[in-house]
Design an enzyme around this catalytic site. Structure first.
Site, PDB file in Angstrom:
ATOM      1  CE  LYS A 126      23.585 -10.784 -46.955  1.00  0.00           C
ATOM      2  NZ  LYS A 126      23.313 -12.157 -46.508  1.00  0.00           N
ATOM      3  CE  LYS A 131      15.954 -14.116 -45.943  1.00  0.00           C
ATOM      4  NZ  LYS A 131      17.077 -14.066 -44.970  1.00  0.00           N
TER       5      LYS A 131
END
Lengths: 296, 296
Positions: free
Chosen positions: A172, A240
């Protein structure tokens, strides 16, 4: 025997993914800090639980989908957390995007209680979550992966076992390196076109079918040209995720000069009140740098 | 009446593009510094000319396809250049990738001699040039564009009139911003995966179908994994094109933080003997920075 499934964290993504499990016929126990979406899912057939501990104790597989690493640590290892409801055979699947080393640490703590863990972050946004077409990147033991595969297939389309615990989070992170680069590159090329007096829309139409082709140029320019910078995928979540990339790079000793820059440009979005805009709205920072504006 | 066409600059791209004009049935006059490829095209039906001036004097439309801005300036405005063979009705089409302001300057000089000019850089590589499927980005007067459209259609598939003189070069510069970003982002994510102990091939397979999807991830990783870093599109040409981007940014006053970094990483390829490798081999610089290696 049909597995009983728990889902904790019913945000934009989590609620749609939980709903797809329900639609696929799995008995579903849900928990969420805010109760409104819980009531909604209960009206659709889910059962309510009042703590992560209770969810875990009632199910075979417990999913989490939470904003950041500390949230996941709290819900799994904190008071009334999943670990307190641990039982033999329980599998924990984390759909959150968090730091790979935190994934591994939590998995190892749960392992002591006999729980197998999979990190399974997703890509594809709220649209993919609703449609059940998410890309799911999975790290953790292969036997647990095979056991929950039917559940993942209810939520996603491209489901890949990448490797050991944390490997899904690494994949990811890799995904976010490319996504962020495309977003910023699109912003820079739009600003270059505009400042040289060339029509940005014609430029996009000319280049999107060639070697510059990408998901970002296919999906984002038409929204920008009509003045729509609403999410999609929020800028503060992109920031983030890039923080996870750069933190992982620091932990493993990796130099990423391009991603260092993209990270800083998304940070600049936060410093300019653009938290809740789409990640493609990083264009706004390039507009700021260049005293120009694209779109209506 | 069928136009007579000239082609000057028979490199890897130019030769294939000239050949496609010949195949489409246009009488073709060619010129090139190195004579081997001229002899080849003559054997296929082209006629030879011995200077750009001679080519221009014998044709209705003269194409150029040369490495860099000074080469184009020399061939068009230098001794025995196209301008010395200028005649009423002549159209000059430049398939080179050069600085937009040089394009505009040369077009304006030719305009004084009654010649209309189009900047028409291409994207799609040697494969697209051979197959006649190039993306062609065109700047210059619309009437000239329409007049040469059948010729462009013999060489390319996506042919877009972007705007006034130089606008084709700006579109190409925009294209290169995105291409370079994808190449470097791919390099960074491969290195991150490898250094964290995760299989880069599995990562690519997991992410290439999602929001990270792009031409680069579709076409380059399989070559890298089998150890093939041959061009394709050579690193020094990518560096040259990024130089055009950054020079244009300087001329028009544009801040491009991401492209500044990608430009420097391609510059590092030149400083490490990687001139003639594929642009995807910018991975090699990230490997250098990180003391690692991807592929066999």
């Amino acid at each position: 025997m049909t597995k009983t499934v728990g889902y904790i964290g019913l945000g934009l993504m989590g609620a749609s993914m939980a709903r797809n499990l329900l639609k696929a016929g799995y008995p579903l126990v849900v928990h969420n800090r805010s109760r409104e979406i819980v009531r909604q899912l209960v009206s659709e057939g889910a059962q309510e639980a009042f703590s992560p501990k209770e969810v875990a104790s009632r199910v075979d597989v417990v999913f989490t989908n939470l904003p950041d690493s500390p949230d996941v640590e709290q819900v799994v290892l904190g008071p009334n957390g999943i670990i307190e409801g641990a039982h033999q055979g329980l599998i924990w699947v984390d759909n959150s995007t968090i730091k790979p080393e935190i994934s591994r640490y939590i998995a190892s703590e749960l392992g002591k209680a006999g729980v197998r863990s999979l990190d399974a972050p997703v890509s594809g946004g709220d649209i993919g979550a609703r449609a059940g077409t998410l890309t799911i990147m999975v790290g953790g033991p292969e036997d647990a992966f095979e056991e929950v595969m039917p559940l993942l297939q209810a939520m996603g389309k491209t489901i890949t076992h990448i490797g050991e615990s944390g490997a899904g989070q690494v994949a990811k992170a890799c995904n976010q390196i490319m996504v962020a680069a495309q977003m910023v590159a699109m912003g820079e090329l739009l600003v270059l076109a505009a400042k040289t007096g060339v029509d940005p829309q014609k430029v996009i139409n000319a280049i999107k079918g060639g070697a510059a082709q990408c998901w970002t140029l296919d999906n984002k320019p038409q929204r920008i040209f009509r003045g729509d910078r609403s999410p999609g995928f929020k800028a503060y979540m992109q920031r983030k995720d890039l923080g996870i990339v750069m933190d992982t790079a620091r932990v493993y000793g990796v130099s990423l000069p391009l991603t260092a820059v993209t990270t800083q440009l998304f940070e600049a979005m936060l410093q300019n009140g653009m938290h809740d805009l789409d990640n493609s709205a990083v264009l706004g920072i390039l507009e700021l740098l260049n005293g120009t504006h694209i779109g209506p």
